[in-house]
Structure formats: structure tokens, C-alpha cells
Design an enzyme around this catalytic site. Structure first.
Site, PDB file in Angstrom:
ATOM      1  N   GLN A   1       0.867  -1.424   0.188  1.00 18.99           N
ATOM      2  CA  GLN A   1      -0.067  -0.080   0.149  1.00 18.99           C
ATOM      3  C   GLN A   1       0.707   1.642   0.533  1.00 18.99           C
ATOM      4  O   GLN A   1      -0.345   1.852   0.082  1.00 18.99           O
ATOM      5  CB  GLN A   1      -0.906   0.384   1.082  1.00 18.99           C
TER       6      GLN A   1
ATOM      7  N   VAL B   1       3.652   4.401  -1.286  1.00 18.68           N
ATOM      8  CA  VAL B   1       4.127   4.709  -2.403  1.00 18.68           C
ATOM      9  C   VAL B   1       5.508   5.628  -2.562  1.00 18.68           C
ATOM     10  O   VAL B   1       5.920   5.605  -3.301  1.00 18.68           O
ATOM     11  CB  VAL B   1       3.184   6.036  -2.683  1.00 18.68           C
ATOM     12  N   ASP B   2       6.327   5.115  -1.836  1.00 19.38           N
ATOM     13  CA  ASP B   2       7.532   5.264  -1.403  1.00 19.38           C
ATOM     14  C   ASP B   2       8.881   4.472  -2.688  1.00 19.38           C
ATOM     15  O   ASP B   2       9.545   5.302  -2.041  1.00 19.38           O
ATOM     16  CB  ASP B   2       7.987   5.175  -0.128  1.00 19.38           C
TER      17      ASP B   2
ATOM     18  N   HIS C   1      -1.783   1.095  -4.443  1.00 20.08           N
ATOM     19  CA  HIS C   1      -1.447   2.826  -4.115  1.00 20.08           C
ATOM     20  C   HIS C   1      -1.336   3.940  -4.927  1.00 20.08           C
ATOM     21  O   HIS C   1      -0.679   5.392  -4.567  1.00 20.08           O
ATOM     22  CB  HIS C   1      -1.623   3.173  -2.332  1.00 20.08           C
TER      23      HIS C   1
ATOM     24  N   CYS D   1      -1.592  13.463 -14.787  1.00 19.93           N
ATOM     25  CA  CYS D   1      -2.659  14.445 -15.126  1.00 19.93           C
ATOM     26  C   CYS D   1      -4.052  14.411 -14.768  1.00 19.93           C
ATOM     27  O   CYS D   1      -4.859  13.359 -14.536  1.00 19.93           O
ATOM     28  CB  CYS D   1      -2.883  14.973 -16.875  1.00 19.93           C
TER      29      CYS D   1
ATOM     30  N   PRO E   1       4.327  -3.889  15.359  1.00 24.04           N
ATOM     31  CA  PRO E   1       3.854  -3.458  16.791  1.00 24.04           C
ATOM     32  C   PRO E   1       2.737  -4.133  17.749  1.00 24.04           C
ATOM     33  O   PRO E   1       2.754  -3.627  19.225  1.00 24.04           O
ATOM     34  CB  PRO E   1       5.405  -2.224  17.186  1.00 24.04           C
ATOM     35  N   GLU E   2       1.808  -3.176  17.386  1.00 25.75           N
ATOM     36  CA  GLU E   2       0.717  -3.147  17.836  1.00 25.75           C
ATOM     37  C   GLU E   2      -0.283  -3.956  17.513  1.00 25.75           C
ATOM     38  O   GLU E   2      -0.609  -4.831  15.918  1.00 25.75           O
ATOM     39  CB  GLU E   2       0.035  -1.799  17.319  1.00 25.75           C
TER      40      GLU E   2
ATOM     41  N   CYS F   1      -2.182  19.261 -22.273  1.00 29.63           N
ATOM     42  CA  CYS F   1      -4.169  20.078 -21.566  1.00 29.63           C
ATOM     43  C   CYS F   1      -3.946  21.165 -20.994  1.00 29.63           C
ATOM     44  O   CYS F   1      -5.254  21.385 -20.655  1.00 29.63           O
ATOM     45  CB  CYS F   1      -5.250  18.867 -21.211  1.00 29.63           C
TER      46      CYS F   1
ATOM     47  N   GLY G   1       3.406  -4.928   8.765  1.00 26.44           N
ATOM     48  CA  GLY G   1       3.189  -2.742   9.158  1.00 26.44           C
ATOM     49  C   GLY G   1       1.663  -2.120   8.979  1.00 26.44           C
ATOM     50  O   GLY G   1       2.099  -1.096   7.988  1.00 26.44           O
TER      51      GLY G   1
HETATM   52  N1  APR Z   1       7.225  -1.882  12.230  1.00 26.84           N
HETATM   53  C1  APR Z   1       6.286  -2.441  11.686  1.00 26.84           C
HETATM   54  N2  APR Z   1       4.984  -1.982  11.625  1.00 26.84           N
HETATM   55  C2  APR Z   1       5.238  -1.231  11.916  1.00 26.84           C
HETATM   56  C3  APR Z   1       5.759  -0.492  12.812  1.00 26.84           C
HETATM   57  C4  APR Z   1       6.675  -1.098  12.031  1.00 26.84           C
HETATM   58  N3  APR Z   1       8.407  -0.331  12.628  1.00 26.84           N
HETATM   59  N4  APR Z   1       5.665   0.925  13.362  1.00 26.84           N
HETATM   60  C5  APR Z   1       4.594   1.249  12.571  1.00 26.84           C
HETATM   61  N5  APR Z   1       3.676   0.194  12.606  1.00 26.84           N
HETATM   62  C6  APR Z   1       2.678  -0.185  12.376  1.00 26.84           C
HETATM   63  C7  APR Z   1       1.074   0.398  13.619  1.00 26.84           C
HETATM   64  O1  APR Z   1       1.101  -0.124  14.215  1.00 26.84           O
HETATM   65  C8  APR Z   1      -0.146   0.986  12.157  1.00 26.84           C
HETATM   66  O2  APR Z   1      -0.907  -0.650  12.175  1.00 26.84           O
HETATM   67  O3  APR Z   1       2.294   0.010  11.083  1.00 26.84           O
HETATM   68  C9  APR Z   1       0.686   0.895  10.739  1.00 26.84           C
HETATM   69  C10 APR Z   1       0.715   1.789   9.979  1.00 26.84           C
HETATM   70  O4  APR Z   1      -0.752   1.850   9.917  1.00 26.84           O
HETATM   71  P1  APR Z   1      -1.146   3.431   9.037  1.00 26.84           P
HETATM   72  O5  APR Z   1      -0.287   4.164   8.901  1.00 26.84           O
HETATM   73  O6  APR Z   1      -2.283   3.518   9.002  1.00 26.84           O
HETATM   74  O7  APR Z   1      -0.763   2.797   7.404  1.00 26.84           O
HETATM   75  P2  APR Z   1      -1.317   1.828   6.456  1.00 26.84           P
HETATM   76  O8  APR Z   1      -1.652   0.400   7.061  1.00 26.84           O
HETATM   77  O9  APR Z   1      -0.121   1.731   5.401  1.00 26.84           O
HETATM   78  O10 APR Z   1      -2.659   2.560   5.939  1.00 26.84           O
HETATM   79  C11 APR Z   1      -3.019   1.946   4.528  1.00 26.84           C
HETATM   80  O11 APR Z   1      -4.285   3.399   4.393  1.00 26.84           O
HETATM   81  O12 APR Z   1      -4.030   6.783   4.114  1.00 26.84           O
HETATM   82  C12 APR Z   1      -4.203   5.649   3.273  1.00 26.84           C
HETATM   83  O13 APR Z   1      -3.302   5.001   1.433  1.00 26.84           O
HETATM   84  C13 APR Z   1      -3.069   5.399   2.416  1.00 26.84           C
HETATM   85  O14 APR Z   1      -1.573   3.100   1.790  1.00 26.84           O
HETATM   86  C14 APR Z   1      -2.438   4.116   2.880  1.00 26.84           C
HETATM   87  C15 APR Z   1      -3.220   3.002   3.746  1.00 26.84           C
END
Ligand code: APR
Length: 261
Positions: free
Chosen positions: A106, A108-109, A124, A132, A219-220, A155, A192
Site C-alpha cells: 500500500q 507509495v514510497d 496505491h 494529469c 508492534p500493535e 491539456c 506494518g
Molecule cells: N514495524 C511494523 N509495523 C509498524 C512499525 C514498525 N516499525 N511502526 C508502526 N507500525 C504499524 C502500526 O502499528 C500501524 O498498524 O504500521 C501501521 C501503520 O498504519 P497506517 O499508518 O494506517 O498505514 P497503512 O496501514 O499502510 O495505511 C493504509 O491507508 O491512508 C491510506 O493510502 C494510505 O496506504 C495507506 C493506507
């Protein structure tokens, strides 16, 4: 943060070694240890007062294209100045060891490709590409007139990053390929991601229905945690290399494999 040795059950290590078709879903957390803030982390500095959900939408762009372009320019600059971390490198190693491997991200980096992953589906989009706003076609070059955002050379409409915003649909072929690989996989790693943004968040459940071993690395706790076959609590830059070492032995550190420390 918990630094106790990971409990890696034998059944998990056996599932890794025996995997024939693996799918990995990654989210912002895998890039956290590279220094890219996760999407829902507090924004910092100039951007602290904005919520990503209020910047990453077509309506936000229509309302204030300059603000949204500048936010992405800042994020693009952040991404350009960081490197893949050992979590990205461990996924490259898994790709070398499992016969069929698909990495669905997901993010985009672009850090997975920079680390050396080959079969990557970017659900994503990618922040380094521009398209455009009106015609939705990729644009590689444009005139820098000082106007922000710059204009499409074909355009004259605004240019925007080639990423999927809230309220937009995912590239259909990319999602179909991710779903197909997931329905066919025997091992699914979910790394993650907060596992709340659909349709990507549905993929681990598709894998569970298909009978795959589903492993979460985070971690969560997330809405997936209670359902995963194995939930490994910890940061991916530590957990993923530990997993690869426990299943297959030491990770080679050749730059050709894209290992960064
Ligand atoms: N290692 C692994 N996971 C981690 C770490 C780490 N060091 N640090 C944080 N996390 C976890 C957090 O606990 C969380 O569950 O990464 C997750 C990040 O969650 P989000 O910021 O919600 O990112 P993501 O799940 O990729 O979001 C999904 O939502 O807004 C849209 O397009 C956007 O691609 C994004 C999508």
C-alpha cells in the site's frame, strides 16, 4: 518497545520453509524504520495541523491544489532522502527462497523496489510519478513556470501525484492480480499495516479462507491480530530478519541483494 527474543513457533518456521506460493502485504509500518512517518502518525512541522485524510482526496486537491501539491513535494523529498531498511531486505530474501512470491504494497514510497524486490504490486501508486489530474495519464516532463502545481503539457490541467487518494478506486488490474495471488497462496505475511483500509485489508481474510498460514508482523494489535495464524509483535526491521534467519539461516549482505543497514 519490547526487545525480548521472539517466540517463533516450529509450525511457523515449517510453514515458511514449505511455502510454495507466498504473498506479502505491506503498509506504512515497514518504512517506519527508514524514517518515513506512517500515514496515521502525527504529522510534523509545517504539516502538523493537517490530517492526511483532508489532504489526500480529490476534493482537497480541487479546493487547494497548491497545498496538496506542496504536501506531496515534501513527502517525495522525505522518501528520496531515506533508504530501505532490514525489513525490506528480509522480504527480498524471502522472494529468493519461495518459488512463487508476490509483494503487494500500500506504500507509495518505492522502497521495496529500491531494496531489490522484483515482483511488486503497488496498490496505491508511486509518489515519484506524476499524472494529469484531468486526463489521468502519466506525465514525465513539464515546464517549470513557477506555477504550483505545474500544468499538464498536453491539456493545461493541473498535475498531481500518481497515488490513490481516499475515495478513488485502486488500479483494477493491480488489485485483481493481488487478489488472485492471495487466493492461490499457502503463506501470507501482513506487515506494518493497520489493516483498516479496504480493499487491501480484506486480503489477509481471503488468504485465511484459502487455508493459507497468515502471519502478522506489527508492534500493535490490529483487527487482523485475533484471526492471524501467528501474530508477531514487534517492529518489522527486527522481526522479519529474525524470521528469515530462523527459517533459512544467515542473510547474505551483498549489495546486489539490496541489503541496507
Ligand atoms: N514495524 C511494523 N509495523 C509498524 C512499525 C514498525 N516499525 N511502526 C508502526 N507500525 C504499524 C502500526 O502499528 C500501524 O498498524 O504500521 C501501521 C501503520 O498504519 P497506517 O499508518 O494506517 O498505514 P497503512 O496501514 O499502510 O495505511 C493504509 O491507508 O491512508 C491510506 O493510502 C494510505 O496506504 C495507506 C493506507
Amino acid at each position: 518497545m519490547d526487545h525480548r527474543p521472539l517466540n517463533l513457533p516450529d509450525a511457523l518456521l515449517a510453514a515458511l520453509r514449505q511455502a510454495r506460493r507466498a504473498v506479502v502485504l505491506t503498509g506504512a509500518g515497514i518504512s517506519a524504520e527508514s524514517g518515513v512517518p506512517t500515514f496515521r502518525d502525527a504529522q510534523t512541522g509545517l504539516w502538523a495541523s493537517f490530517k492526511p485524510e483532508e489532504l489526500a482526496t480529490p476534493d482537497a486537491f480541487r479546493r487547494n491544489p497548491k497545498l496538496v501539491w506542496e504536501w506531496y513535494a515534501w513527502r517525495r523529498q522525505r522518501v528520496g532522502s531515506v533508504a530501505p531498511n532490514p525489513g525490506h531486505a528480509a522480504l527480498v530474501e524471502i522472494e529468493h527462497r519461495v518459488p512463487e512470491f508476490t509483494l503487494v504494497t500500500q506504500n507509495v514510497d518505492g522502497l521495496h523496489k529500491r531494496a531489490g524486490s522484483r515482483r511488486v504490486i503497488e496498490l496505491h501508486g508511486n509518489i515519484s510519478r506524476t499524472k494529469c489530474f484531468k486526463e489521468d495519464v502519466l506525465v514525465g516532463q513539464w515546464n517549470e513556470t513557477g506555477e504550483v502545481p505545474p500544468r499538464c503539457p498536453r491539456c493545461g490541467s493541473w498535475l498531481r501525484p500518481d497515488v490513490v487518494w481516499f475515495g478513488e478506486t485502486l488500479p483494477p488490474e493491480a488489485f485483481a492480480a493481488a487478489e488472485q495471488a492471495t487466493a492461490d497462496c499457502d503463506l501470507f505475511l501482513c506487515v506494518g499495516t493497520s489493516a483498516v483500509v479496504y480493499p487491501a485489508a480484506g486480503l489477509p481474510f481471503t488468504a485465511l479462507r484459502a487455508g493459507a498460514t497468515v502471519v502478522e508482523v506489527n508492534p500493535e494489535a490490529t483487527p487482523l491480530t485475533a484471526h492471524a495464524t501467528h501474530a508477531l509483535r514487534g517492529p518489522s526491521a527486527q522481526v522479519l530478519p529474525a524470521l528469515v534467519r530462523a527459517a533459512w539461516g544467515p542473510i547474505p549482505s551483498s549489495p546486489a541483494r539490496g541489503t541496507h543497514s
